[in-house]
Design an enzyme around this catalytic site. Structure first.
Site, short mmCIF file in Angstrom:
data_model
loop_
_atom_site.label_atom_id
_atom_site.label_comp_id
_atom_site.label_asym_id
_atom_site.label_seq_id
_atom_site.Cartn_x
_atom_site.Cartn_y
_atom_site.Cartn_z
N LYS A 173 0.84 -1.20 0.00
CA LYS A 173 0.00 0.00 0.00
C LYS A 173 0.88 1.24 0.00
O LYS A 173 1.59 1.50 0.97
CB LYS A 173 -0.90 0.02 1.24
CG LYS A 173 -1.95 1.11 1.14
CD LYS A 173 -2.56 1.46 2.48
CE LYS A 173 -2.01 2.73 3.06
NZ LYS A 173 -2.20 3.93 2.25
N GLU A 248 10.38 1.60 10.10
CA GLU A 248 11.26 2.75 9.84
C GLU A 248 10.44 4.00 10.12
O GLU A 248 9.52 4.31 9.35
CB GLU A 248 11.74 2.75 8.38
CG GLU A 248 12.54 1.52 8.00
CD GLU A 248 13.86 1.42 8.75
OE1 GLU A 248 14.36 2.44 9.24
OE2 GLU A 248 14.36 0.29 8.87
N CYS A 282 13.12 11.74 5.81
CA CYS A 282 13.35 11.32 7.19
C CYS A 282 14.80 11.56 7.60
O CYS A 282 15.10 11.61 8.78
CB CYS A 282 12.97 9.86 7.36
SG CYS A 282 13.79 8.80 6.18
N GLU A 384 9.07 16.11 15.73
CA GLU A 384 9.39 16.05 14.30
C GLU A 384 8.50 17.05 13.56
O GLU A 384 7.28 17.04 13.73
CB GLU A 384 9.15 14.64 13.76
CG GLU A 384 9.55 14.52 12.31
CD GLU A 384 9.27 13.14 11.72
OE1 GLU A 384 8.19 12.59 11.96
OE2 GLU A 384 10.15 12.62 11.01
P1 NDP Z 1 2.07 7.90 8.18
O1 NDP Z 1 2.51 7.11 9.34
O2 NDP Z 1 0.91 8.80 8.33
O3 NDP Z 1 1.72 6.96 6.95
C1 NDP Z 1 2.62 6.01 6.42
C2 NDP Z 1 1.82 4.93 5.72
O4 NDP Z 1 1.04 4.24 6.68
C3 NDP Z 1 0.84 5.48 4.69
O5 NDP Z 1 0.75 4.59 3.60
C4 NDP Z 1 -0.45 5.52 5.49
O6 NDP Z 1 -1.59 5.53 4.67
C5 NDP Z 1 -0.33 4.24 6.29
N1 NDP Z 1 -1.15 4.17 7.48
C6 NDP Z 1 -1.77 5.17 8.17
N2 NDP Z 1 -2.45 4.66 9.23
C7 NDP Z 1 -2.27 3.32 9.22
C8 NDP Z 1 -2.70 2.25 10.05
N3 NDP Z 1 -3.47 2.45 11.12
N4 NDP Z 1 -2.29 1.00 9.76
C9 NDP Z 1 -1.50 0.76 8.72
N5 NDP Z 1 -1.07 1.73 7.87
C10 NDP Z 1 -1.44 3.00 8.12
O7 NDP Z 1 3.36 8.69 7.69
P2 NDP Z 1 3.43 9.76 6.55
O8 NDP Z 1 2.93 9.19 5.26
O9 NDP Z 1 2.85 11.03 7.07
O10 NDP Z 1 5.01 9.91 6.37
C11 NDP Z 1 5.79 10.78 7.10
C12 NDP Z 1 6.48 10.04 8.23
O11 NDP Z 1 7.27 8.99 7.71
C13 NDP Z 1 7.44 10.93 8.98
O12 NDP Z 1 7.27 10.71 10.36
C14 NDP Z 1 8.80 10.46 8.53
O13 NDP Z 1 9.83 10.69 9.44
C15 NDP Z 1 8.56 9.01 8.31
N6 NDP Z 1 9.56 8.45 7.42
C16 NDP Z 1 10.51 7.60 7.94
C17 NDP Z 1 11.52 7.10 7.14
C18 NDP Z 1 12.55 6.14 7.68
O14 NDP Z 1 13.22 5.49 6.87
N7 NDP Z 1 12.73 6.02 8.98
C19 NDP Z 1 11.60 7.47 5.72
C20 NDP Z 1 10.55 8.35 5.29
C21 NDP Z 1 9.57 8.81 6.12
P3 NDP Z 1 -2.26 6.91 4.14
O15 NDP Z 1 -1.19 7.91 3.92
O16 NDP Z 1 -2.89 6.47 2.90
O17 NDP Z 1 -3.22 7.30 5.20
#
Ligand code: NDP
Length: 480
Positions: A173, A248, A282, A384
């Protein structure tokens, strides 16, 4: 209007429920596509297809799988320009960045793991005349891969490629905020002849689709990149089911600048590490710690360079910063800047929304922002922000630098600028972060372990770590 369809069992399909979500272009704020609004019924179909495809995908062997993954990579390379354009429209990032970084890296992810799996060894442990042990690694089964919006195709493929190479079938997803390049990838997988069910992409909202993948008993491994709060929710659901988990998560990364560094090289690099992709990586530096001897010089030179950065049309190849990803995210980042002011911070430059003209007037742009005058404990230096916002803090010596760098609950990536090798070694050892760059930033060798400590995650991606995650190790002991 273009429809972003699910890719299930080799076919492009609307959601079972028939609903659609809007896909916005951050540069203009306009809707540019409709996304299948899927739910647990679509996830069920995808898991069934992946489960059915598993035996034949495994039986194809490493060479057969590697060849097919390479074919997908070749098609991505053929379509690099179209993919870069789509990524820029969907995410708001400058097209030059998508061309230079996102799409080439997505292609490398496929090529790297298609190659890595061919060169992967099993361990053997010999017990003199008693027995021989060898480690048999079998694919874990159907893998769930959930990725965020900041580097959409780059991070999506970083999970899918090792899973497929290791012999897993995948239910994936992408973020519903940036699903478009994953949809284009599904078309390329069909063209490449990937067998139906091997890769399934289900579009829609995290709490519906992501949650259904996480909770599905037929998905024994979840690889997730995203926010720390979402990671905690996934762990809460998956842990009692004893699923393998790779998380991550977020970061609050320090860059530590000592007065013996190469000043010009450092300045150019810190500008990049602060504001590439509008600060939405990130690995971006968000807390800039500067030794007192060069604090004023750095502040002046840095702010001057930041003010000269061009915020503008992502389609213009000369743009430095494009739009942030969504209106909600823009509001969140501007809220953090307001909080920094309330906490007593001084905004040295930026600090506001940028309103552009013509078709871009409703786009979501924020000026690159530099803030000083705040201590380590305030929320601005703890939470963050994930946008084009950095803070400056002075320090006196190594001990103070280390204490400031380690003062958050995150531990993803740190950067050190110094010409003192002994200090670099010492600091690198004592920093609480999974990645330390010395005199550079975002230099990536895909063989290295990638991931964070503390609230930045659990587990490591990259190289053999990723192949290990997507396989189960079994020890076979043969009596001699
Ligand atoms: P989110 O946690 O909001 O979303 C990440 C993914 O999880 C999306 O596909 C989202 O779907 C999905 N998701 C949301 N809720 C659920 C749930 N309850 N169960 C399963 N999946 C779910 O993060 P963001 O998209 O806002 O990304 C930004 C964040 O990602 C920042 O905190 C950043 O630091 C982190 N990040 C970390 C990295 C690393 O390597 N450590 C690299 C890049 C980013 P949808 O968006 O469709 O709601």
């Amino acid at each position: 209007m273009e429809q972003v369809l699910n890719y299930i069992n080799g076919t492009l399909l609307p959601a079972v429920g028939g609903g659609w979500l809007d896909d916005h272009a951050p540069a203009t704020g306009a809707v540019h596509a409709h996304i299948a609004d899927s739910d647990e019924r679509d996830v069920e179909l995808a898991v069934q297809a992946a489960t059915k495809a598993l035996p034949a995908w495994k039986a194809l062997g490493t060479q057969g799988r590697s060849d097919l993954i390479m074919r997908v990579a070749d098609l991505m390379e053929r379509d690099l320009e179209a993919l870069a354009k789509a990524e820029s429209i969907d995410n708001g990032k400058p097209i030059a960045l998508a061309r230079r970084m996102d799409i080439p890296r997505a292609i490398s992810n496929f090529r790297f793991f298609a190659g890595a799996v061919l060169h992967w060894n099993s361990d053997a442990h010999l017990m003199d005349d008693v027995a021989i042990n060898y480690t048999d690694r079998q694919p874990v089964g159907v893998a769930g891969c959930i990725s965020p919006w900041n580097l959409p195709l780059y991070l999506f493929t970083w999970k899918i490629a090792p899973a497929l190479a290791a012999g897993c079938c995948v239910v994936a997803k992408p973020s519903e905020i940036t699903p478009y390049t994953a949809f284009l990838l599904s078309r390329l997988c069909i063209e490449a002849g990937l067998p139906p069910g091997v890769l399934n992409i289900v579009h829609g909202l995290g709490p519906k689709v992501g949650a259904a993948i996480t909770a599905h008993p037929g998905v024994p491994a979840i690889s997730f990149t995203g926010g720390t709060r979402t990671g905690a929710e996934i762990a809460r659901v998956a842990a009692p089911m004893f699923k393998k988990l790779s998380l991550e998560l977020g970061g609050k990364n320090p860059v530590v600048i000592f007065d013996d560094c190469d000043f010009e090289e450092m300045l150019t690099s810190v500008l990049r590490s602060s504001f590439t992709n509008q600060g939405q990586i990130c690995l971006c530096s968000s807390r800039i710690l500067v030794q007192r001897g060069i604090y004023e010089r750095f502040k002046q030179a840095f702010v001057e360079r930041v003010k000269a950065m061009r915020v503008g049309d992502p389609a213009d190849p000369t743009t430095d910063l494009g739009a942030v990803v969504s209106e909600a995210h823009m509001t969140k980042v501007l809220g953090h800047i307001a909080l920094a002011r309330e906490e007593g911070g001084t905004v040295l430059c930026g600090g506001e929304r940028v309103l552009l003209d013509g078709p871009l007037r409703n786009g979501w742009y924020i000026a690159p922002t530099v803030i000083e005058g705040l201590g380590p404990e305030c929320r601005t230096n703890q939470d963050e922000i994930f946008g084009p916002v950095v803070t400056l803090q002075p320090f006196t010596d190594d001990a103070e630098a280390l204490a400031l760098a380690n003062s958050t609950s995150y531990g993803l990536a740190s950067v050190l600028w110094t010409s003192n090798v002994k200090r670099a070694h010492r600091m690198a050892r004592d920093l609480h972060s999974g990645i330390v760059w010395v005199n550079c930033w975002l230099v990536r060798d895909l063989r290295t372990p990638f991931g964070g400590m503390k609230q930045s995650g659990v587990g490591r991606e990259g190289g053999h770590e990723a192949l290990r995650f997507f396989t189960e190790a079994k020890n076979v002991c043969i009596r001699l």
